[in-house]
Design a protein around this motif. Structure first.
Motif: not given
Length: 618
Positions: A107-127
């Motif tokens: 997970r390289t980028v997480v960007h949005g209108i708010r910062g509290d949306c619960p996507f996998y965080p930056v730096g985490e491996r995504v399977h």
């Protein structure tokens, strides 16, 4: 289709009242004529074109993979999507070409209108599971549109708990686009909509695909640069010293910092010389990239080879100057048509320190002079003859000699430390002086202080820093005898040497030292000219020296079985770990070193093991 007609009010013709489809112009200058709703579609099309045009200038501003991916997300939010996530294989982040782009994703980028949306965080491996829209898009190399995520079981099954939290933030629509460049799948970009209740449509899918395609080219360029930069950095690291040899003349510490713009040709070295001396070298090949790093390695290797010849600093620089000129001629002399850049612009500073006399001799070829830090903290920059940069040819190099008290520090550096376009040169020198003006500080602490106080915030050039604190060989470990050229005195020298070795606790080394000195003194009397000086140095090794005023040097040869002579230097070579000739203004010195070992492997005096079977019969 929906056609658009744009008219200026001055061009609008008057028509009779009641004529259909005629509209009087309002206060503005534009009039749209067409089917109902055409204006809305025209504005949307224009905004898409503006977004794509802006993306061509704002995506790919750097050659950093992660930064380029984030620029894609920043362009898409909020004009296309409300949230964007980008997953790249770890191989792409390292600069390599991915063999399987689906794993492992990072997970390289997480960007949005708010910062509290619960996507996998930056730096985490995504399977990702095969049923997810992202993996279907990546494997099929096509854009996948999920208009309603609540009715997308493949997306929900990836992580049902996280999916419900994301849906609770009103995220309801998804476009998954593979990042494809030059036939390589580099990762996946996911575009999410939340604020607009309408789902993504085909126009949104086409726009997301176009943005991702442009960004993928930039990401691939950054990946290739990262790979080449890593290769050059690995090459340079392998060419720089991995560790310094053991010696007692100086205590050293060093730092190397590559420039932000790329790896250059800065280098340094510490080279043990005969008779407990040491050479300190710092050099700089102007430019950056693979050619500069490779040239640096060639010059460092050549400098070590010339140092092995026991040459003074000015002669070492002369040989390096000739080498650089020859390489430049062989490689095209910097002619652009030859395809290989020249290497004119290399600089070097060469220093020799002798712990037996505390003399420091140095010469430079277009390089900044060193800083000398006295034990009391006083800092000076000695005036050295500048000398031309290496490769110009035909111009001489000059040496300067200084006597250094024990505990002084020699600080050698490249120009990247003090030269910066955002800072005055004199200000940088004064910062360096203040950072060095601390008495009795270990070299490691000196390096740390210099980096903190002097290094520019964004180095535009490589920085090499070498700090050496001087030591002095104890006078009680030096023995000297002056002799006339009389063969009858050889036996007395042997007896004096035996007594001195007994005082040092080196009785087991006496046999080899007697044989060495007998041969060297006899050769000096027979082939050299008086007066003769014999010197013993007890350091990490026992060094036997014989000096005379002749400039002729002996040569090792292998005598035939029937020859009556020619075995003397062969004996010297067999009984010593190394030997050689060093020329002085008064003549020459022939030296030989006997290794010292102690039981248990600790450094110190012990016996020299001599295998007499290796010595041929005379």
């Amino acid at each position: 289709g929906e056609d658009i007609l744009t008219l200026h009010k001055n061009d609008f013709l008057a028509v009779p009242p009641g004529t259909p489809h005629a509209f009087a112009p309002a206060a503005g200058n534009l009039l749209l004529v067409g089917e109902p709703g055409v204006g809305k579609h025209a504005v949307a099309a224009r905004r898409r074109l503006e977004l794509l045009s802006e993306a061509s200038t704002r995506i790919g501003t750097t050659l950093d993979v992660a930064r380029t991916a984030r620029e894609l997300a920043e362009m898409a939010v909020p004009r296309l999507a409300d949230y964007v996530t980008i997953d790249l294989p770890e191989a792409v982040l390292r600069g390599d070409e991915p063999t399987d782009p689906a794993k492992p994703l990072h997970r390289t980028v997480v960007h949005g209108i708010r910062g509290d949306c619960p996507f996998y965080p930056v730096g985490e491996r995504v399977h990702l599971k095969p049923c997810t829209p992202q993996l279907r898009s990546l494997n099929g190399r096509r854009t996948v549109l999920e208009p309603d995520l609540r009715d997308a079981p493949g997306w929900v099954s990836q992580d049902p708990v996280a999916a419900q939290r994301i849906l609770a933030h009103n995220v309801h629509s998804l476009i998954a686009v593979p990042l494809l460049a030059r036939g390589i799948a580099l990762g996946i970009a996911s575009f999410y909509r939340a604020r607009d209740p309408a789902p993504f449509g085909d126009d949104d899918r086409a726009l997301a695909q176009e943005l991702a395609t442009r960004a993928a080219i930039c990401i691939d360029n950054a990946r290739r640069y990262t790979r080449e930069h890593a290769m050059v950095l690995a090459l340079q690291h392998s060419l720089l010293p991995q560790g310094f040899p053991e010696q007692n003349a100086v205590e050293v510490a060093h730092r190397y910092m590559p420039a932000e713009s790329g790896v250059g040709g800065d280098w340094f070295d510490v080279i043990p010389l005969s008779s407990a001396r040491v050479a300190l070298v710092v050099g700089d090949v102007v430019g950056h990239g693979l050619h500069a790093a490779a040239t640096m390695g060639r010059l460092r290797t050549a400098a070590r080879n010339f140092a092995e010849l026991d040459l003074p600093p000015d002669e070492v620089l002369t040989h390096l100057d000739n080498l650089v000129g020859r390489l430049d001629r062989e490689e095209g002399g910097g002619d652009p048509g030859a395809g290989i850049p020249g290497i004119i612009g290399a600089t070097c500073l060469y220093v020799i320190y002798d712990p037996t006399t505390q003399a420091c001799t140095m010469a430079r070829a277009g390089h900044p002079p060193p800083a000398l830090v006295r034990p009391d903290g006083f800092v000076s920059f000695p005036e050295l003859p500048a000398g031309p940069p290496l490769g110009l040819g035909g111009l001489p190099f000059e040496t300067a000699e200084f006597l250094l008290p024990e505990g002084s520090q020699l600080v050698l550096y490249t120009d990247g430390l003090i030269e910066d376009r955002r800072r005055d040169f004199d200000t940088a020198l004064e910062d360096l002086r203040r950072a060095l003006s601390h008495p009795n500080r270990p070299p490691e602490d000196t390096c740390r202080a210099v980096l903190e106080a002097v290094v520019p915030g964004h180095p535009e050039d490589d920085i090499a820093l070498l700090v050496a604190r001087t030591h002095t060989l104890d006078r009680n470990r030096i023995a000297t005898w002056d002799l006339p050229a009389d063969p009858a005195l050889v036996s007395s020298v042997r007896a004096a040497v035996t007594r001195r070795l007994a005082e040092w606790g080196l009785e087991e080394t006496a046999f080899a030292a007697e044989l060495l000195l007998s041969e060297l003194v006899t050769n000096a009397i027979r082939y050299g000219s008086g007066p003769i000086q014999v010197r013993l140095l007890y350091d990490r090794a026992l060094t036997c020296e014989v000096a005379d005023t002749s400039s002729t040097s002996p040569h090792l040869r292998h005598a035939a079985a029937t020859d009556e002579g020619g075995r003397g230097l062969f004996l010297v070579a067999q009984l010593s770990q190394s030997w050689g000739t060093r020329y002085t203004p008064e003549g020459k010195v022939i030296w030989a070193e006997c290794a010292l070992e102690v039981p248990g492997g600790k450094a110190g005096p012990a016996a020299l093991r001599i295998d007499l079977d290796d010595i041929p019969a005379i």
